[in-house]
Each structure stands twice: as structure tokens, then as C-alpha cells.
Design a protein around this motif. Structure first.
Motif, PDB file in Angstrom:
ATOM      1  N   SER A 425       0.834  -1.197   0.000  1.00  0.00           N
ATOM      2  CA  SER A 425       0.000   0.000   0.000  1.00  0.00           C
ATOM      3  C   SER A 425       0.875   1.256   0.000  1.00  0.00           C
ATOM      4  CB  SER A 425      -0.911   0.014   1.230  1.00  0.00           C
ATOM      5  OG  SER A 425      -1.728  -1.143   1.260  1.00  0.00           O
ATOM      6  N   ASN A 426       0.306   2.323  -0.539  1.00  0.00           N
ATOM      7  CA  ASN A 426       1.037   3.583  -0.562  1.00  0.00           C
ATOM      8  C   ASN A 426       0.027   4.718  -0.573  1.00  0.00           C
ATOM      9  OD1 ASN A 426       2.774   5.852  -1.311  1.00  0.00           O
ATOM     10  ND2 ASN A 426       4.278   4.282  -1.847  1.00  0.00           N
ATOM     11  N   LYS A 427       0.123   5.598   0.421  1.00  0.00           N
ATOM     12  CA  LYS A 427      -0.825   6.700   0.533  1.00  0.00           C
ATOM     13  C   LYS A 427      -0.652   7.742  -0.558  1.00  0.00           C
ATOM     14  CE  LYS A 427       2.149   9.123   3.834  1.00  0.00           C
ATOM     15  NZ  LYS A 427       2.261   9.643   5.231  1.00  0.00           N
ATOM     16  N   GLU A 428       0.430   7.666  -1.337  1.00  0.00           N
ATOM     17  CA  GLU A 428       0.657   8.608  -2.434  1.00  0.00           C
ATOM     18  C   GLU A 428       0.790   7.888  -3.769  1.00  0.00           C
ATOM     19  OE1 GLU A 428       4.017  10.903  -1.246  1.00  0.00           O
ATOM     20  OE2 GLU A 428       2.884  12.081   0.204  1.00  0.00           O
ATOM     21  N   GLY A 429       0.396   6.634  -3.814  1.00  0.00           N
ATOM     22  CA  GLY A 429       0.449   5.883  -5.054  1.00  0.00           C
ATOM     23  C   GLY A 429       1.854   5.383  -5.366  1.00  0.00           C
ATOM     24  N   LEU A 430       1.941   4.442  -6.291  1.00  0.00           N
ATOM     25  CA  LEU A 430       3.230   3.906  -6.702  1.00  0.00           C
ATOM     26  C   LEU A 430       3.861   4.775  -7.782  1.00  0.00           C
ATOM     27  CD1 LEU A 430       2.321   0.099  -6.885  1.00  0.00           C
ATOM     28  CD2 LEU A 430       3.498   1.310  -5.043  1.00  0.00           C
ATOM     29  N   ALA A 431       5.175   4.712  -7.871  1.00  0.00           N
ATOM     30  CA  ALA A 431       5.901   5.498  -8.876  1.00  0.00           C
ATOM     31  C   ALA A 431       5.865   4.769 -10.211  1.00  0.00           C
ATOM     32  CB  ALA A 431       7.338   5.716  -8.432  1.00  0.00           C
ATOM     33  N   SER A 432       5.723   5.544 -11.276  1.00  0.00           N
ATOM     34  CA  SER A 432       5.740   4.950 -12.610  1.00  0.00           C
ATOM     35  C   SER A 432       7.181   4.688 -13.029  1.00  0.00           C
ATOM     36  CB  SER A 432       5.052   5.877 -13.610  1.00  0.00           C
ATOM     37  OG  SER A 432       5.755   7.109 -13.713  1.00  0.00           O
ATOM     38  N   GLU A 433       7.341   3.931 -14.101  1.00  0.00           N
ATOM     39  CA  GLU A 433       8.681   3.531 -14.533  1.00  0.00           C
ATOM     40  C   GLU A 433       9.477   4.707 -15.071  1.00  0.00           C
ATOM     41  OE1 GLU A 433      12.012   1.199 -15.573  1.00  0.00           O
ATOM     42  OE2 GLU A 433      10.343   0.887 -14.189  1.00  0.00           O
ATOM     43  N   GLY A 434       8.875   5.541 -15.885  1.00  0.00           N
ATOM     44  CA  GLY A 434       9.634   6.601 -16.532  1.00  0.00           C
ATOM     45  C   GLY A 434       9.686   7.909 -15.765  1.00  0.00           C
ATOM     46  N   ASP A 435       8.597   8.274 -15.123  1.00  0.00           N
ATOM     47  CA  ASP A 435       8.509   9.579 -14.479  1.00  0.00           C
ATOM     48  C   ASP A 435       8.116   9.391 -13.023  1.00  0.00           C
ATOM     49  OD1 ASP A 435       8.290  12.208 -13.797  1.00  0.00           O
ATOM     50  OD2 ASP A 435       6.605  12.679 -15.125  1.00  0.00           O
ATOM     51  N   TRP A 436       9.001   9.779 -12.121  1.00  0.00           N
ATOM     52  CA  TRP A 436       8.710   9.597 -10.688  1.00  0.00           C
ATOM     53  C   TRP A 436       7.551  10.470 -10.244  1.00  0.00           C
ATOM     54  CZ3 TRP A 436       8.582  12.621  -6.303  1.00  0.00           C
ATOM     55  CH2 TRP A 436       8.563  11.933  -5.079  1.00  0.00           C
ATOM     56  N   TYR A 437       7.373  11.630 -10.914  1.00  0.00           N
ATOM     57  CA  TYR A 437       6.288  12.519 -10.534  1.00  0.00           C
ATOM     58  C   TYR A 437       4.923  11.916 -10.848  1.00  0.00           C
ATOM     59  CZ  TYR A 437       9.578  16.332  -9.781  1.00  0.00           C
ATOM     60  OH  TYR A 437      10.588  17.130  -9.304  1.00  0.00           O
ATOM     61  N   HIS A 438       4.886  11.057 -11.835  1.00  0.00           N
ATOM     62  CA  HIS A 438       3.612  10.439 -12.205  1.00  0.00           C
ATOM     63  C   HIS A 438       3.346   9.259 -11.275  1.00  0.00           C
ATOM     64  CE1 HIS A 438       0.247   9.147 -14.633  1.00  0.00           C
ATOM     65  NE2 HIS A 438       0.789   7.939 -14.747  1.00  0.00           N
ATOM     66  N   ARG A 439       2.239   9.332 -10.526  1.00  0.00           N
ATOM     67  CA  ARG A 439       1.904   8.305  -9.547  1.00  0.00           C
ATOM     68  C   ARG A 439       0.790   7.415 -10.078  1.00  0.00           C
ATOM     69  NH1 ARG A 439       6.093   8.506  -6.350  1.00  0.00           N
ATOM     70  NH2 ARG A 439       4.888   7.330  -4.805  1.00  0.00           N
ATOM     71  N   CYS A 440       0.871   6.137  -9.746  1.00  0.00           N
ATOM     72  CA  CYS A 440      -0.104   5.149 -10.194  1.00  0.00           C
ATOM     73  C   CYS A 440      -1.009   4.782  -9.030  1.00  0.00           C
ATOM     74  CB  CYS A 440       0.606   3.907 -10.720  1.00  0.00           C
ATOM     75  SG  CYS A 440       1.760   4.251 -12.062  1.00  0.00           S
ATOM     76  N   PHE A 441      -2.304   4.956  -9.202  1.00  0.00           N
ATOM     77  CA  PHE A 441      -3.266   4.714  -8.139  1.00  0.00           C
ATOM     78  C   PHE A 441      -4.131   3.489  -8.402  1.00  0.00           C
ATOM     79  CE2 PHE A 441      -2.378   9.241  -8.454  1.00  0.00           C
ATOM     80  CZ  PHE A 441      -1.971   9.538  -7.169  1.00  0.00           C
TER      81      PHE A 441
END
Length: 537
Positions: A425-441
Motif C-alpha cells: 500500500s502507498n498513501k501517495e500511489g506507486l511510482a511509474s517507470e519513466g517519471d517519478w512525478y507520475h503516480r499510479c493509483f
């Protein structure tokens, strides 16, 4: 006429004469002081049960007062009267103390007869009590006090509290009572109830918490308390473990330390050196360096089975070195549970630890920074990771969606057969492969449902916020002590492995202990002395 003769019957003794005979027999066996005391205590008080005693009663207050006045008037001088008054006060006080002592002895004898358990079983029962309950029991009567002094009663000391109220003197006394019978020691401040296993609820306690918790406290009061004995633990609170040749710590099995803000690396290392039999070590909220602590554990606690360390400054401690990980694996082969929460860790160091410990079953790296999840690759094929039963990666800021997907796919392929609990679990979503700013929910590439169907025995926790909630809170987080650019910088440092091998200290301003490269934006924020010098009421 002859008078009839009747048999002469013996005269019944009156009660008063019988009592006088008994008193006479008692007095014959007493010395002079005892005889005087006996006569004084045997003065008649016919109205002792009356609410208004007669002044003529020999033992009434008025009668004693008049007798003392006559005795003083018969004295030759004022000095003699003063001496008589002092003697009366002294004798009265001594008689009162003697009466109280005799009363306690009689009560103790009564308790020993009324209490059904023998002393050895009483000590056994007391050894099962919490430390605070044991202290309360020892204060009830002399019988319990005597049993509570046995070292076995202090084998498992719990000196934790919600606010600072335990000082070094209390710790020293308790450890001294336990002696070499000490097996478990819990010490420090726990601001809330202990969370359930696997929970990410922090136990870190700061002085700001204490100001809120303790009512009617102001910082102006603190200035007037300087020099008084405080209820705060200092760096020497564990020094009693090393006394008497290290006897108190030599057989210690469990050591739990919570939020002792004045503890430092040297003091903790000295305490661990006195605990060679330690099996379970839990450290939460101490201002000590991860690398130094693991080095002390590696050098002194070779039998340790459980290690839990939660950072007091989430994401700031980047001191761990690869060599420290290798030494810990070599010197502590019996480790089955490892929790390093809130540290700045890198995947290749984590891989050394997880693969190196052949008996490892429980792993928790919650709230740790720089972990992307790449250490999970092919982990199930090695002995050091295939035995995992619990894996917790909750709220790891840099954990990537693609790495979690690969791990779940490995589970479907038959790896990690012993895994029973997984928390990603992650309260801010998981990090995407290419862009750390883009979060996966709401990931579409993670086979969560397939894993739950194929492995119903796994407790899989994958909780994420609604999409967009992370972006809404981005602006408010920019002013936090650890900014997102710093996190991004530490994330990108994975691409420059071994560019720097400098051994900087934990309190350095530039990438403290970071083997992967120094991060100029990574700053340590020192706490003010006012926060550290908290004195509880």
C-alpha cells in the motif's frame, strides 16, 4: 437441739482479684522498664467506651494532664520542668512508634496466615506482573514487600510510559534489583498503544508531543526547574547494564528502546556490548545512526533473531554502507525478522541483507526512501528470500509499479511459497517507470486479483488513494522538511552507483553516508536545545 451442719463450700473468687493475680504473675517475669510500662498501660479507664470520659478516670486525658502539671509544680526549678516536658514528649513519641511497629508486625503475621500461597509461589505470581503493578503490590504489606524484592520479580522490566516520567535513578534501581536475572527491558516513551504487526503507525515521539500531552505546562516553568531532578532519560540510562562486570546485561534477551531523545551512538554501543545474549532488539525514535547501530549489533549480538529499527527522522539517515550489511549478514546468521523503517535505503543494500540472511522470514521496510523494488527481482529463487512469510513495503515513496508487478508475477509462477502477508500500500500511489512525478493509483499491469485467486492463503494489502489526491497535496508538501526535489534527487542517485566512497557522518549536510553519490540538496535540520531539554512535570 443440735445444729445441722452444712458442708463448707469454697468462696468464688471475684473477677477483680483474679485479674490482679494474673497481673502479679505477669509482672514477676518483667524487668523494671517493662513493669513500669505494664503498670502505665494497665491504668483503669472505665469510660473508655464512652463518648465523654470521666475526668476522674486515671487514664483520661484530663487526668494525665493534671498529673503532669502537679509533677511539674513539684520540680525545683524551671530547667527541671523543661527537662521533664522534653522527656515526656520523647517517651510519648517512642511509645507511639513502638505501638505502630507492633501493629504492623501483627498485621504482617495475620497476612502471612491469611495469604494462601507460600513465598515461592507468591514470587512466581509477582514475576508475571507488569512492573508498575509489582510496585503497587509491594507497597501493600510487608509480606508482599519481602516477596517483591526477589530478583525473579524483575526479570521482565517494562518502564515505558506515555509521557516522560521515568528517570535514570528508577532504571538503575530496577536493574540492580533484577541483577543477572534480567531477561527483558523495555524503556522510554510510547505516545500511543503499540500498533498491530504490519501496521505503519509510527511510534516516534517528539518533544512537541510531550507538550501537548502534559497539561498545565509552560516553557516558563521549564526555566525554573533547572537543577532539579527531572523525569527524563539521558544517554547514561543504560549504563547499569555494564555494572558488576556486566552481570545485569549478560543474559538479557530482549531490549526495547523508545524515543530516548538524549541517547547517542556511543552510549547505545556501550549498552549493546554488555548484552552478548540479546535475541530481540527494537529501537524507535532514537537519535542514533543506522550504520553505527548495525555495527554494534554485528560486533556484539551474534545470536540476535529479531531486529527492528525505526528512524526518528524519516528519510534523512543515509548512513548505511554495503560493508556494514555484509558484516551484519556474516556475524548474525540467526536473524529471522528484520525491520528498517523510515531510512534512506537503496535496493542493492537491501538485496545484500535479504539474500544474505538464510533464515529470514519477516521483512519490513515501510516508509523508507530510495527503495524502487528492484531488489525483489529473482529473489524467490535464492534461499535468502524464498523463505519469506511477511513482506511489508508500505508507503515506500520510490516503490515502482513495474517492480511490484514483476514480484506478483513471480508469485504466480510459484516463487515465495511460504509468503503469508504482503503489504504494498502507498498513501501517495506507486511510482511509474519513466517519471517519478507520475503516480499510479489503479494499476492495470499488477495481477492483484490473479494472485488472490491463485494464493488464497496470502493476506495481500494494496490500498491506494483516489487518483488526483496526490497532486492536490503536492503544493502543501513543498514546504515540508524533506521536499520532493530532494526525494527525486535521492531516487536518481541509483543511476550513479559507487561514484563517491566518502565516509561522511550522519549529521553531515551533504548526502550523509551515501555511497551512490552526494546530494547537495539533502540537508539535516538540527533541533533546538529547547526541544531536546524537555523536563516533564
Amino acid at each position: 437441739m443440735a445444729m445441722d451442719t452444712f458442708p463448707c463450700s469454697s468462696k468464688r473468687p471475684c473477677p477483680s482479684s483474679s485479674q490482679e493475680q494474673n497481673n502479679a504473675r505477669v509482672v514477676q517475669g518483667l524487668d523494671h522498664v517493662e513493669q513500669v510500662l505494664h503498670k502505665f498501660l494497665c491504668l483503669d479507664d472505665d469510660d473508655s467506651t464512652s463518648s465523654s470520659p470521666s475526668p476522674s478516670s486515671p487514664c483520661s486525658s484530663i487526668s494525665l494532664d493534671l498529673s503532669l502539671e502537679k509533677l511539674l509544680e513539684s520540680s525545683a526549678s524551671d530547667a527541671d520542668r523543661t527537662v521533664l516536658i522534653d522527656r515526656a514528649l520523647r517517651m510519648g513519641s517512642m511509645l507511639l512508634d513502638a505501638a505502630k511497629h507492633s501493629s504492623r508486625k501483627r498485621a504482617s503475621k495475620h497476612n502471612s496466615l491469611a495469604w494462601p500461597l507460600p513465598p515461592d509461589l507468591t514470587i512466581k505470581v509477582f514475576s508475571m506482573l507488569e512492573t508498575q503493578s509489582l510496585c503497587h503490590a509491594s507497597a501493600t504489606c510487608s509480606l508482599f514487600n519481602k516477596c517483591a524484592k526477589d530478583p525473579l520479580c524483575y526479570a521482565n522490566l517494562d518502564l515505558t510510559s506515555r509521557v516522560p516520567k521515568i528517570n535514570n535513578s528508577v532504571v538503575s534501581t530496577m536493574i540492580q534489583r533484577a541483577g543477572n536475572a534480567l531477561r527483558s527491558l523495555k524503556l522510554g516513551v510510547i505516545p500511543c498503544a503499540t500498533p498491530l504487526p504490519g501496521s505503519c503507525q509510527p511510534l516516534v515521539y517528539t518533544n512537541r508531543n510531550s507538550i501537548v500531552e502534559v497539561s498545565n505546562f509552560s516553557w516558563n516553568d521549564k526555566r525554573s526547574r533547572q537543577g532539579r531532578e527531572s523525569s527524563i532519560l539521558t544517554r547514561s540510562c543504560l549504563s547499569p547494564l555494564s555494572r558488576d562486570g556486566g552481570a545485569p546485561g549478560i543474559l538479557l534477551r530482549k531490549l526495547y528502546l523508545y524515543n530516548i531523545e538524549r541517547m547517542d551512538n556511543a552510549s547505545l554501543g556501550q549498552a549493546l556490548s554488555a548484552c552478548p545474549s540479546l535475541l530481540d532488539l527494537e529501537i524507535v525514535g532514537l537519535h542514533v545512526e543506522l550504520r553505527q547501530t548495525l555495527m554494534s549489533v554485528s560486533a556484539n549480538c551474534h545470536s540476535i533473531e529479531r531486529l527492528c529499527f525505526e528512524s526518528s527522522k524519516t528519510g534523512r539517515d543515509d548512513s548505511l554502507k554495503t560493508q556494514t550489511c555484509l558484516e551484519l549478514v556474516d556475524n548474525c546468521p540467526h536473524l529471522t525478522s528484520l525491520s528498517l523503517r523510515g531510512f534512506k535505503l537503496h535496493d542493492y543494500k537491501i538485496r545484500v541483507l535479504v539474500k544474505g540472511f538464510q533464515k529470514l522470514k519477516y521483512v519490513d521496510f515501510s516508509t523508507s526512501y530510495s527503495i524502487t523494488g528492484s531488489f525483489l527481482r529473482s529473489l524467490g529463487s535464492c534461499m535468502g528470500g524464498n523463505l519469506l512469510e511477511v513482506l511489508i513495503l508500505r508507503d515506500c515513496m520510490h516503490l515502482k509499479e513495474v517492480e511490484v508487478a514483476r514480484f506478483l508475477t513471480a508469485i504466480l509462477a510459484g516463487d515465495f511459497k511460504f509468503l503469508l502477508r504482503l503489504d504494498i500500500s502507498n498513501k501517495e500511489g506507486l511510482a511509474s517507470e519513466g517519471d517519478w512525478y507520475h503516480r499510479c493509483f489503479n494499476s492495470s499491469i499488477m495481477p492483484v486479483k490473479q494472485v488472490l485467486e491463485a494464493r488464497p492463503d496470502i493476506n495481500l494489502v494494496a490500498e491506494y488513494p483516489a487518483e488526483g489526491s496526490y497532486n492536490d497535496s503536492f503544493d502543501t508538501d513543498m514546504n515540508s522538511e524533506i521536499s520532493l526535489p530532494s526525494q527525486l534527487s535521492s531516487h536518481n542517485s541509483d543511476r550513479s552507483i559507487f561514484l563517491s566512497t566518502s565516509e561522511s557522518s550522519y549529521n553531515s549536510d551533504q548526502g550523509s553516508g551515501n555511497e551512490d553519490g552526494q546530494d547537495a540538496s539533502y540537508v539535516i535540520y538540527e533541533e533546538s536545545s529547547d526541544e531536546i531539554d524537555f523536563l516533564s512535570l
